[in-house]
Design a protein around this motif. Structure first.
Motif, short mmCIF file in Angstrom:
data_model
loop_
_atom_site.label_atom_id
_atom_site.label_comp_id
_atom_site.label_asym_id
_atom_site.label_seq_id
_atom_site.Cartn_x
_atom_site.Cartn_y
_atom_site.Cartn_z
N SER A 90 0.82 -1.21 0.00
CA SER A 90 0.00 0.00 0.00
C SER A 90 0.86 1.26 0.00
N SER A 146 0.03 1.60 -4.02
CA SER A 146 -1.28 1.45 -3.38
C SER A 146 -2.35 0.97 -4.36
N ALA A 147 -2.23 1.36 -5.63
CA ALA A 147 -3.24 0.95 -6.61
C ALA A 147 -3.20 -0.54 -6.89
N TYR A 148 -2.09 -1.20 -6.57
CA TYR A 148 -1.94 -2.61 -6.92
C TYR A 148 -1.77 -3.49 -5.67
N LYS A 149 -2.08 -2.96 -4.49
CA LYS A 149 -1.82 -3.74 -3.28
C LYS A 149 -2.64 -5.02 -3.23
#
Length: 344
Positions: free
Chosen positions: A312, A316-319
């Motif tokens: 994150s 964060s967009a791919y956590k």
């Protein structure tokens, strides 16, 4: 990233990992005892938190009506079974647990001013509402197909999950809820503030894991569950009813899920469908454990929590993608390292 940010991320990862550990252990328990991959586990997380929030706000939680309706459905199913077996000895217990108890809970929820009672009483009452829903789900959805292949049980679990998510939306609406922290304040550790609710999460998670260990190691019912997990046929030959093992297992899963939701409700806003994503991360931990080992599930949960926390921060967009991608190497490794056998 400096040391203080890393400590914040570790704190966040450990907290999440503690919750995922509880859910992962519940999923391992459900699968080893009943062969059910209990996808609806996350719904009990959301229902526990939202039921407690409704009680604290002075509202009647919708789960009370689900308890009454589910109890009536289970009572009808059990009455039909007693009629076919010409066995009336179980009627008082069936009517007491599935009719009288839900009605008593409904009366207490309607007429007792629970909003003004201590937090511990509110938590216990919320658990009294949500936990019996676990055995009801087992009796109505899974017990009739308990001997089916794992794939059939998985399809039923998905159907139950979709139904429970819809009921959650009906009962609680699309708005989220948060509850006050158990206690205010906190401590400072290595220059990082640690809220009191964080300590509650860690302490209660450790206490619940210890209680489960004592249950499985020292009590008759816990040993019965262990025997069923090791050898279902042998446990049945020794007089352990599969229906009792399933009901007790799902009651424990509902207890773990509901209490986990109450622990995190002061930290994050809970919506009717929040539990699904949390339950999936617990499922990742259970997969790391091969759906068979409780310590491995706990260790895998901490790994998932730390990976999610640092992901994150870095991306964060791919956590979520990073966390769920963890399943792939684990499954590949287990596929290469295990001996394949046909299911009986």
């Amino acid at each position: 990233m400096d040391l203080q940010i890393a400590l914040f991320l570790v704190q966040d990862g450990v907290i999440n990992g503690a919750i995922y550990a509880l859910l992962g252990m519940a999923l391992v328990l459900a699968f080893t005892v009943t062969r059910v991959i209990f996808i609806p586990q996350g719904e009990f997380v959301a229902w526990g938190a939202l039921t407690l929030a409704a009680l604290q706000a002075g509202r009647l939680p919708g789960t009370v009506w689900l308890l009454v309706g589910g109890g009536a459905a289970v009572a009808l199913a059990e009455l039909a079974a007693c009629w076919r077996a010409r066995d009336a000895r179980r009627l008082p217990a069936v009517l007491g647990w599935n009719v009288a108890y839900p009605l008593a809970v409904l009366a207490a929820a309607r007429w007792v001013p629970l909003a003004g009672l201590p937090l511990a009483v509110q938590i216990l009452f919320a658990l009294a509402i949500v936990v019996p829903l676990g055995p009801m789900v087992w009796r109505l959805a899974f017990q009739p197909v308990a001997e089916s292949p794992v794939l059939v049980l998985l399809i039923v679990a998905v159907a139950v999950h979709l139904a429970l998510v819809g009921l959650g939306l009906l009962f609680f609406g699309a708005e989220g809820s948060r509850t006050p922290p158990f206690t205010e304040g906190g401590i400072e550790l290595a220059g990082v503030p640690v809220p009191a609710q964080t300590l509650w999460v860690l302490g209660c998670s450790a206490a619940l894991i210890a209680a489960l260990s004592l249950l499985f190691g020292r009590t008759l019912y816990g040993k019965a569950l262990r025997a069923t997990a090791v050898n279902r046929v042998g446990a049945r030959l020794m007089g352990i009813p599969a229906s009792l093992a399933g009901s007790l297992c799902f009651a424990l899963c509902a207890l773990i899920g509901a209490f986990s939701g109450m622990l995190i409700a002061p930290i994050t806003t809970i919506y009717y469908d929040t539990g699904f994503l949390i339950g999936l991360k617990g499922f990742v931990a259970a997969i790391i454990a091969g759906l068979s080992s409780y310590p491995a599930a706990a260790a895998g949960a901490v790994l998932v929590g730390l990976l999610e926390s640092f992901s994150s921060f870095a991306a964060s967009a791919y956590k979520e993608v990073i966390v769920f991608t963890l399943i792939i190497p684990v499954l590949v490794w287990r596929s290469l390292a295990s001996r394949h056998v046909e299911e009986d």
